[in-house]
Structures are given as C-alpha cells and as structure tokens.
Design an enzyme around this catalytic site. Structure first.
Site, PDB file in Angstrom:
ATOM      1  N   LEU A 284       0.803  -1.159   0.190  1.00 28.91           N
ATOM      2  CA  LEU A 284      -0.292   0.374  -0.191  1.00 28.91           C
ATOM      3  C   LEU A 284       0.634   1.327   0.000  1.00 28.91           C
ATOM      4  O   LEU A 284       0.260   1.714   0.469  1.00 28.91           O
ATOM      5  CB  LEU A 284      -0.975  -0.185   1.126  1.00 28.91           C
ATOM      6  CG  LEU A 284      -1.996  -1.262   1.272  1.00 28.91           C
ATOM      7  CD1 LEU A 284      -2.743  -0.442   2.318  1.00 28.91           C
ATOM      8  CD2 LEU A 284      -3.659  -0.458  -0.230  1.00 28.91           C
TER       9      LEU A 284
ATOM     10  N   CYS B 232       6.597  -8.645 -14.018  1.00 28.97           N
ATOM     11  CA  CYS B 232       6.038  -9.399 -13.235  1.00 28.97           C
ATOM     12  C   CYS B 232       4.611  -8.572 -14.199  1.00 28.97           C
ATOM     13  O   CYS B 232       3.496  -9.542 -14.257  1.00 28.97           O
ATOM     14  CB  CYS B 232       6.283  -9.976 -12.011  1.00 28.97           C
ATOM     15  SG  CYS B 232       8.459 -10.440 -11.527  1.00 28.97           S
TER      16      CYS B 232
HETATM   17  C1  UGA Z   1       6.556  -9.412  -7.778  1.00 30.16           C
HETATM   18  C2  UGA Z   1       5.756 -10.475  -6.721  1.00 30.16           C
HETATM   19  O1  UGA Z   1       6.121  -9.367  -5.336  1.00 30.16           O
HETATM   20  C3  UGA Z   1       6.163 -11.510  -6.470  1.00 30.16           C
HETATM   21  O2  UGA Z   1       5.341 -12.399  -5.630  1.00 30.16           O
HETATM   22  C4  UGA Z   1       6.379 -12.413  -7.888  1.00 30.16           C
HETATM   23  O3  UGA Z   1       7.159 -14.042  -7.091  1.00 30.16           O
HETATM   24  C5  UGA Z   1       7.431 -11.578  -8.736  1.00 30.16           C
HETATM   25  O4  UGA Z   1       6.231 -10.236  -8.774  1.00 30.16           O
HETATM   26  C6  UGA Z   1       7.020 -12.411  -9.467  1.00 30.16           C
HETATM   27  O5  UGA Z   1       5.868 -12.733 -10.367  1.00 30.16           O
HETATM   28  O6  UGA Z   1       7.671 -13.352 -10.531  1.00 30.16           O
HETATM   29  P1  UGA Z   1       8.803  -7.814  -7.750  1.00 30.16           P
HETATM   30  O7  UGA Z   1       8.103  -7.553  -9.092  1.00 30.16           O
HETATM   31  O8  UGA Z   1       9.848  -8.935  -7.659  1.00 30.16           O
HETATM   32  O9  UGA Z   1       8.112  -9.130  -7.247  1.00 30.16           O
HETATM   33  O10 UGA Z   1       8.778  -6.916  -7.205  1.00 30.16           O
HETATM   34  P2  UGA Z   1       7.589  -6.234  -5.736  1.00 30.16           P
HETATM   35  O11 UGA Z   1       8.425  -6.579  -5.220  1.00 30.16           O
HETATM   36  O12 UGA Z   1       6.701  -7.135  -6.131  1.00 30.16           O
HETATM   37  O13 UGA Z   1       7.834  -4.626  -6.325  1.00 30.16           O
HETATM   38  C7  UGA Z   1       6.733  -4.650  -7.730  1.00 30.16           C
HETATM   39  C8  UGA Z   1       7.105  -3.328  -8.136  1.00 30.16           C
HETATM   40  O14 UGA Z   1       5.729  -3.099  -7.498  1.00 30.16           O
HETATM   41  C9  UGA Z   1       8.098  -2.343  -7.572  1.00 30.16           C
HETATM   42  O15 UGA Z   1       8.227  -1.152  -8.565  1.00 30.16           O
HETATM   43  C10 UGA Z   1       7.729  -1.266  -6.231  1.00 30.16           C
HETATM   44  O16 UGA Z   1       8.135  -0.002  -6.361  1.00 30.16           O
HETATM   45  C11 UGA Z   1       5.937  -1.469  -6.407  1.00 30.16           C
HETATM   46  N1  UGA Z   1       5.520  -1.374  -5.611  1.00 30.16           N
HETATM   47  C12 UGA Z   1       5.467  -2.400  -4.516  1.00 30.16           C
HETATM   48  C13 UGA Z   1       4.848   0.056  -4.975  1.00 30.16           C
HETATM   49  O17 UGA Z   1       4.384   0.879  -5.590  1.00 30.16           O
HETATM   50  N2  UGA Z   1       4.861   0.196  -3.782  1.00 30.16           N
HETATM   51  C14 UGA Z   1       4.636  -1.129  -3.174  1.00 30.16           C
HETATM   52  O18 UGA Z   1       3.501  -0.367  -2.266  1.00 30.16           O
HETATM   53  C15 UGA Z   1       5.491  -1.880  -3.488  1.00 30.16           C
END
Ligand code: UGA
Length: 463
Positions: free
Chosen positions: A273, A283
């Site tokens: 959030l 992903c």
């Molecule tokens: C995501 C999922 O979180 C994993 O559970 C999944 O295994 C993976 O995709 C996959 O399908 O392989 P990932 O893409 O490595 O993992 O990174 P995240 O930590 O989920 O972040 C994704 C994006 O969302 C980033 O750009 C991050 O900055 C953004 N984000 C994340 C936000 O803008 N706000 C948040 O609260 C959380």
C-alpha cells in the site's frame, strides 16, 4: 533428491541455490556459456543480495552446465525456469519454454521424473508442456513415455531483492499437478522448508515466530491461476492506493496515514500500500496483461485488472504533470532522476518507471541526468540511447538542476548529504516519487518537497 533446474535467471538461480543449500544435489542448465562460466567461477550474473554468499556455501551440491545430458537423465525433479517475455498481444512468448521442454524430454531416462513449470505461464500451459514432452519423448526414444514423467506447476512468489528470504521463508508453497506421485515428490523436496527444519544461513536468519509453512497442494490449472491471481491482486493494491492518493492530495489528507489506517484492518493488510510512481518490473505488467489476454480468449471482461494497469501507467505521466505544476515550463529545464532500477536492491530495469519518465521528460524538451548506485552498468547495455544522460557521480545530478525526481527508494539516496547539494541546484525542488525521504528535514535545509499528489511543501525559511 536429485534436482535439475533449466534457466539461471532470478527464479532459476534462486531456486537452484536454495535447493542446494537444503542439501539436494542440484544441476543448473543454461545455454548461455558466459553465464555458466561466471557461475562456475563462484559469481552471480545477476545482482541479488546474499545469492553469491549462499552459492559459495552450497557449492558442493551445485553443478553448472550447458548440457541437458548432464543434469536431466537421473533427476527426480526437473524445474523449467526459462524466460517468458511478453509478446505484443499481451501473451507471454513461450518459445524458450517449448525448446526447454523438448530438450528435457530427449534426455529423460529415469523411472519417474516430475517436470515442473517454474516460469510464469498462461493457464493451461501445464497441459501444453505435457503434450510437448510426450511428443518429443516418443520421437526421441521411439516409444511412449508410459508414465515416466508428469508435469506440475510450482509458482514462484519471490520478489527480486529479497528472493532468497522469500524462497526459504515463504508465506506458502503452491504445488499443482493432476498426478499424485508428482505432488508427493514435491512435498518431499520442500519438506525442509515446509517444516522449517533446516539450519538458517547466517546471512539470512529465520524470521522470529516463523514455524511451519502452509502447503497448497492442488490441481494444475488452480496452481497456474493462483500465480496470476496473486500478482494481479498485489498490482491492483498498489494502483488502488495510488488512486486514493490522488483523492488524498485534493482533500488535504496524508495518504501514508490513510494507507496505515486502512492496512491495519487485518482483512486488507498493510503491505503493498505504498503510494508513489507505481509498479514496474518483469512481473506485474506482464502477468496482468497475460491474465487479461487469457480472459479475453474466454470472452470475459476484466475491468478491475484493466483499471489497475491504466492507473499505473498514468502515474508515470503524472510525474511530468507534477513538475509542470511547480516549474511551469519543462523545456530547457534540467531534471535529475535518482534511481533507474524498478525497485531497490536489484539491477533489473525491466518496465522500470524511471525509463518512461526519462523519455517523457526528453519529449517535453527537458535536459535530464540519470543515476543509479547499482543498475548503471546494466542501463548502459540495455538503454544505450538514454545512457548518454547517465552521471557517474550523484553530485552531477544535482548540479544546476531545476528538480530532482526520486524514482527508486535506494537507501543510498535516503542517506545522501542533501544539505550539501541544495545550494548547487538552480532551484532545490525534490519530487519524492517513492515517499522515501524525510520531508521535514529536506524542507528545513532549503528544499521544496513534492510528492505525487500533495501540494508542494515550501522550504522552512519561506513558511
Ligand atoms: C513480484 C511479486 O511481489 C512476487 O511475489 C512475485 O513472485 C514476482 O513479482 C514474480 O512474479 O516473479 P517483484 O516484481 O520482484 O515481485 O517486485 P515487488 O516487490 O512486488 O515490486 C513490484 C513493483 O511494485 C516495484 O516497482 C515496486 O516499487 C512497486 N511497489 C511495491 C509499489 O509501488 N508500492 C508497494 O507498496 C509495493
């Protein structure tokens, strides 16, 4: 157990190193000689915290090879973890998966092997891989496989940057197969994680209070859909808070307080959030597009997932709008972007918001300077045109700049000597695209502080 992992990307390598660490004899196959040479030399071709340390610790159980003949014949479990990049129509490109499956089938020799799809693949791909394996097996061996293998899905929930911790200490493990023997083998493979019976690596202690890990053992299609449903839900959670952030900005509410107060409801949960410039990476964009593409094959509308994508896309253009609100003219302005990786603790640049933002600023006639503490070298290789705007030193990003945009919340940026840089800027304006900086401190030392939604906070001296 004897394990073989095809593909040494984030998922393949993390899976291999973790399974080897747990004591399984693991062979990693990649057709890329250079990657295999790097790994044999004890180094990781990707940046992922602790991976190199664990690779060294688990080295006695690890073999790296470019030959399917080395790992596949006597494997109990073969994981296919090859890339599935997105095609123009939203579907993933399955050519690498097809050729990996064909090569695996040619080399299967054991009495029974589980072939596991670890790549994120469209729902139904398990059956497709099964058909490819059967055909290739029959073609190569001259007889039907007669139950010598079965296909399973074992979706990965690791996040880049925390990939090892997510693998060793997961919220759950999902395995799916229409063959009970496969489910039993995978259950056995993951038992040390399910029971948390392994001695944790010193670099990654077990989280306090962590005990048994829930196992979801289900059919093939359900396991495949779980992966998409989970990623799409996380993506829409982020877009939802970004939509709320826009309203918060207008009514004068603090979106971080709103996120906290909302997320403390156990039914909602506090994670994912964090408002800001939205998601990037390999992903969420790819998986939401694939989910929509699958649904459309069944003539099903997906308004919620579609809206999440639209909101996310809009966040990137909003960066330029926010700068326009403050600077009034973008043409000729010098804007520095801090952070190019799609999130901290990775050098992955795929679908990184910073890249779109840099291009949008250039289209509007801005002069840009780019910086990343880890991903700069990869950026040079993958974005050669934009790389002309890279600055080696962070001070060059600030020098004479009209604005700084923080696009990735690297701790490195949080800890910068912001006071030293403010006087070097033409106008000390910071757009904190990730809500990661201390607004009070920055305004105290002379910055105008801006987020994606709230009005700019002027420097203290002007209030
Ligand atoms: C995501 C999922 O979180 C994993 O559970 C999944 O295994 C993976 O995709 C996959 O399908 O392989 P990932 O893409 O490595 O993992 O990174 P995240 O930590 O989920 O972040 C994704 C994006 O969302 C980033 O750009 C991050 O900055 C953004 N984000 C994340 C936000 O803008 N706000 C948040 O609260 C959380």
């Amino acid at each position: 157990m004897k394990v073989c992992v095809v593909g040494t990307g984030y998922v393949g390598l993390t899976t291999s190193v973790s399974l080897a660490f747990l004591g399984h004899d693991t062979t990693c196959i990649d057709l890329d000689n250079q990657k295999i040479d790097t790994l044999r030399g004890g180094h990781c071709p990707i940046y992922e915290p602790h991976l190199e340390a664990l690779l060294e610790q688990a080295s006695s159980h690890l073999t790296f090879t470019t030959e399917y003949a080395v790992g596949v014949p006597d494997a109990d479990v073969v994981f296919i973890a090859v890339q599935t990049p997105q095609l123009d129509n939203g579907n993933p490109d399955l050519q690498y998966l097809r050729s990996a499956a064909e090569s695996v089938a040619q080399h299967l020799r054991g009495d029974f092997t589980v072939v596991v799809n670890k790549s994120t693949v469209p729902i139904g791909s398990g059956n497709w891989v099964d058909a490819i394996l059967r055909e290739a097996y029959e073609r190569h061996h001259g007889h039907r496989p007669d139950g010598r293998f079965a296909v399973a899905s074992n979706p990965e929930f690791l996040r880049e940057g925390t990939a090892l911790a997510d693998t060793l200490y997961p919220d759950r493990i999902v395995i799916g197969s229409d063959n009970q023997k496969s489910l039993d083998l995978l259950n056995q493979l993951y038992r040390p994680i399910l029971n948390q019976s392994f001695t944790p690596p010193t670099v990654l202690p077990r989280p306090a209070g962590m005990s048994a890990v829930p196992l979801v053992s289900t059919d093939l299609a359900s396991a495949e859909l779980i992966k998409y449903a989970a990623n799409a839900f996380l993506a829409l959670k982020i877009s939802y808070i970004n939509e709320i952030a826009a309203i918060a900005g207008k009514v004068g509410a603090d979106v971080r307080e709103v996120a906290r107060g909302t997320g403390l409801d156990a039914r909602i949960g506090p994670r994912f959030l964090n408002p800001g410039i939205g998601w990037g990476g390999s992903c969420f964009g790819k998986d939401t597009a694939a989910l929509i593409a699958t649904a459309s094959e069944y003539h099903l509308p997906t308004p919620i997932v579609t809206a999440a994508r639209d909101v996310n896309h809009r966040q990137r253009t909003k960066v330029v709008d926010r700068l326009l609100d403050e600077l009034h003219i973008i043409k000729g302005r010098k804007v520095g972007i801090l952070g190019l990786a799609f999130k901290p603790d990775t050098d992955d640049l795929r679908d990184s918001p910073a890249i779109d933002i840099a291009n949008l600023l250039l289209e509007r006639g801005a002069r840009i300077t780019l910086h990343d503490p880890v991903a700069a070298n990869r950026f040079r290789r993958e974005q050669p045109t934009l790389a002309e705007h890279l600055a080696d030193r962070v001070e060059d990003v600030f020098d004479d700049a009209d604005a700084i945009v923080v696009a990735t919340e690297w701790s490195h940026y949080r800890d910068l000597d912001w006071a030293k840089f403010a006087p070097t800027m033409r106008s000390p304006l910071v757009l904190d695209g990730r809500h990661c900086l201390d607004a009070d401190r920055l305004t105290e030392i002379g910055y105008r502080y801006l987020t994606m939604t709230a009005p700019a906070i002027p420097p203290r001296s002007q209030t």
